[in-house]
Design an enzyme around this catalytic site. Sequence first.
Site, PDB file in Angstrom:
ATOM      1  CG  HIS A  79      50.903  -3.304 141.234  1.00 12.94           C
ATOM      2  ND1 HIS A  79      51.414  -2.119 140.770  1.00 12.94           N
ATOM      3  CD2 HIS A  79      50.766  -3.150 142.569  1.00 12.94           C
ATOM      4  CE1 HIS A  79      51.588  -1.288 141.778  1.00 12.94           C
ATOM      5  NE2 HIS A  79      51.197  -1.885 142.883  1.00 12.94           N
ATOM      6  CG  ASP A 192      50.527  -3.734 145.855  1.00 14.41           C
ATOM      7  OD1 ASP A 192      49.365  -3.820 145.415  1.00 14.41           O
ATOM      8  OD2 ASP A 192      51.285  -2.780 145.598  1.00 14.41           O
ATOM      9  CG  ASP A 205      51.227  -0.256 147.619  1.00 17.50           C
ATOM     10  OD1 ASP A 205      51.644   0.418 146.657  1.00 17.50           O
ATOM     11  OD2 ASP A 205      50.060  -0.637 147.702  1.00 17.50           O
TER      12      ASP A 205
END
Length: 297
Positions: A79, A192, A205
């Site tokens: 991420h 995200d 995501d």
Amino acid sequence: MLFRSLQQPPSLRPHPFPLFATRSFTSLSRSDVDHEPTAADRDFTATQEPESGAGDTRSPLDGLAQLGTAGSILGDQLHRALEDHLGNGRPLDQAVASYDPPEAWQRSLEAILDAALKPAPGVRFRLADLRGDCITEMQFHLPVDRIDAQTLSARLTDDPRLRSMVGGQEWAKSLAGWGFTEFTGFLQGFIDLVFERDGRWYVADYKSNRLDRYDPGALDRAMLRSHYFLQGRIYLLALHRHLRAHLPGYDPERHLGGVMYLFVRGFPEEGVWWDRPCVQALDRLDGLFSRNPDSLA
């Protein structure tokens, strides 16, 4: 004599009002675990075995296989690197310079970024195409008048998408047993990725979960088992609210593209789960977070 005079204290009465709190998807779905109040929602477990439990069935195409065991640490690194590269515009080699080994991370992420994704009919893109033209880690706060597990379950049980998923309605009904306390206040989270393609807006995501397969049926099972279905609906509702407040002439039928979960280990052939709920389903969930949730019962 003193002990004989002691009486059992009266049982505590439930508080007459819901608690004021700021909660996240994680704190709802794992109400038995303490969480950082501002932490982003990530893959929970330290390690993740294939869904079937039949041992290591990873595909040789698994783009993260060379980076170590699946889990929260690897997920957080994934991420951060994608946020840094796509949202902050940092060169990929610099985004992974502190990772071990950086060369393997760069190769893996280049493959993920260059994968031709086809989440929905007529929608084609690469993550690399979004660099500098997207929002990463968008924070939101949804006002909550009053919410409890039973009401949340009831709102989702008749959702058309869940009715089409094997075990979907059973999953929705199981939410009534979640242990979070009824509360008022805010539901917060971090999305995200938010981006626009051909006039439609999407939330996405990333997931580093290691599954035994990445076909649509396997992704449906993962979305229910890890409660990502609810997470995605909350994220899409946050985007819906944002567009309704800031996009002139906003019409969800024309402007809302949907939510996608990118199980990157299945790239490039598979691994994309996509949903665009009907407006009625989104309105029912929206009503749950409004001042008069019973108005849309």
